[in-house]
Design an enzyme around this catalytic site. Structure first.
Site, short mmCIF file in Angstrom:
data_model
loop_
_atom_site.label_atom_id
_atom_site.label_comp_id
_atom_site.label_asym_id
_atom_site.label_seq_id
_atom_site.Cartn_x
_atom_site.Cartn_y
_atom_site.Cartn_z
N ALA A 11 0.85 -1.20 0.00
CA ALA A 11 0.00 0.00 0.00
C ALA A 11 0.88 1.24 0.00
CB ALA A 11 -0.93 0.00 1.21
N ASN A 12 0.25 2.40 0.15
CA ASN A 12 0.98 3.66 0.26
C ASN A 12 0.34 4.50 1.36
OD1 ASN A 12 -1.18 5.36 -0.94
ND2 ASN A 12 -0.71 4.18 -2.78
#
Length: 481
Positions: free
Chosen positions: A277-278
């Site tokens: 993810a970020n």
């Protein structure tokens, strides 16, 4: 000593004189004498007959403020755990150009301090009905009358009971009883208290009395293992409701338009426990959705996993992965405007583990083979059918911001790019503020114009962007007619 009589005084200066006199523990007449004395002394020192500003003789030495036509809110903070959110509400109201005076109940001071409220509002916070510095000229009446709206947040069950039954045994309830201005209440309490028959009667009475309410919302409570309806509406929701009431929107330039927006990150699973993810919070995309809805558009918001409340009046679709987001976007077509603010993960794991990958002694880390995710922005920008007339992408960069954004707008085939620097030092990724550059591509040439905006809150970015979109859509409609 001669008496003073002043006639035809501007309302804003009169209000400021009263506030200043209360702050200094003097009558208004004595305060005027001090101002005249100081003005005279300054005039003698500078050989000027009348100084430009009348300075404060004791503390800040700042000139009198003239709030003129500025909207004014008296904010009453009740005593509940949600009181801490009221500090953020002060900021949200001020962002909308609203002047805020704060009143704290005795119970509210157990959760937030008058000093904190004063620092955020740039005004003295009021706490005591029998305060000699403010009540020498019925200060509670001034706090009730010298505003455009009274906001009660959080409104506890006890405070609402006082309101419904006309009690006035402290400063907050006295203000509410003396009010001749509209009142907006944001209830906050345990779900059992909210659903109690007495509270329901009080709510009904307040609504019959014309008191407006926002919330409460559903969710988890401060108490462990407690959930239900009773959470105070979020500060942004309350600020929007207050501003909308004070200045109702006159025009809805995107009425009749269908707008698709993506927001937040995507989660690409490695196994049932882990994912790629970020750090995207989704705040900018959600703010754009709220602004587009306020402009009259029908809004579809496709959101990755975020910790944000749903946007009122917006059709929400929640997804996890990039492939899920692309499918939801395609299902929403056709639309008039598509805004891709989501920070979509570029890669995903080829072989997602059916069970949690185990770490074993002496064995190397299991290899993770990555493959590229679908490019949602490019896919929609290059459609031959059902391509939205206006496609807007986002470019979150850490270096060579404008160059990379120009390359992206050409490569993806979109019409506009909103570029921002998300280097860790900026605090933009996950923060409340943003600094953006709007890149627009000309329809009749390869030229790309760059418009750099001043730093502002993400809500302000959203409002500015939607206004720019509305102008473009309106002009396009005129050109076609």
């Amino acid at each position: 000593m001669a008496s003073l009589t002043i006639r035809k005084l501007d309302d804003a200066i009169r209000d400021e004189l009263r506030l200043r006199a209360a702050r200094n523990g003097r009558s208004v007449e004595d305060e005027v004498r001090v101002i005249l004395r100081e003005a005279s002394q300054d005039g003698l020192k500078t050989d000027a007959r009348f100084p430009q500003d009348a300075p404060d003789p004791e503390n800040s030495r700042k000139p009198l403020k003239n709030i003129g036509d500025q909207l004014r809110v008296t904010l009453i903070i009740g005593g509940g755990i949600a009181a801490y959110k009221a500090l953020d509400l002060i900021r949200r109201l001020k962002e909308r150009g609203i002047h805020v005076r704060v009143v704290l109940t005795r119970a509210a001071q157990q959760f937030v301090t008058p000093l904190a409220a004063s620092a955020l509002s740039n005004e003295r916070a009021y706490t005591d009905l029998f305060d000699p510095q403010s009540e020498f000229d019925a200060g509670h009446i001034r706090l009730a009358r010298e505003c455009d709206l009274i906001v009660v947040a959080p409104a506890t069950a006890d405070l609402m009971a006082k309101m419904a039954n006309g009690h006035a045994d402290d400063l907050a309830s006295a203000i509410l009883l003396a009010a001749d201005k509209p009142i907006l209440v944001a209830p906050a309490m345990n779900p059992l208290m909210w659903n109690n028959a007495a509270t329901r009667r009080n709510v009904g009475q307040l609504q019959r009395d014309g008191v407006r309410m926002i919330g409460p919302n559903a969710g988890e409570m401060a108490e462990r293992n407690e959930a239900g309806v009773g959470r105070m509406a979020e500060p942004t929701e309350i600020a929007i409701a207050a501003h909308t009431f004070l200045r109702p929107p006159r025009a809805q330039p995107l009425a009749g338009k269908r707008v698709l927006i993506t927001a937040g990150p995507t989660h690409e699973p490695i196994d049932p426990v882990r994912y790629i993810a970020n750090r995207s919070s989704g705040k900018q995309g959600y703010a754009i959705a709220a602004a587009a809805r306020a402009a009259g558009a029908e809004v579809i918001l496709v959101s990755g996993p975020v910790d944000l409340d749903e946007v009122p009046g917006v059709s929400m679709t929640h997804v996890e992965s990039a492939r899920d987001m692309l499918a939801a976007v395609q299902a929403a077509l056709p639309v008039d405007i598509a805004i891709f603010a989501a920070a979509v993960a570029d890669w995903r794991v080829v072989n997602e583990g059916a069970q949690k990958l185990k770490k074993t002694a002496g064995n190397a880390m299991p290899p993770l083979q990555l493959t590229e995710n679908p490019d949602i922005l490019a896919t929609i920008s290059k459609l031959s059918e059902h391509r939205p007339p206006l496609v807007i992408g986002f470019a979150a960069e850490t270096e060579h911001l404008i160059d990379n954004a120009k390359a992206k707008i050409a490569r993806k085939g979109c019409d506009w790019i909103v570029a921002n620097d998300v280097s860790p030092a900026t605090g933009i990724m996950g923060g409340d503020d943003n600094t953006v550059h709007l890149l627009t591509r000309s329809t009749d040439s390869a030229d790309i114009a760059v418009d750099s905006w001043a730093p502002m809150s993400k809500e302000q970015v959203a409002t500015t962007l939607v206004a720019r979109i509305a102008d473009t859509v309106t002009q396009s409609t005129k050109d076609q007619s």
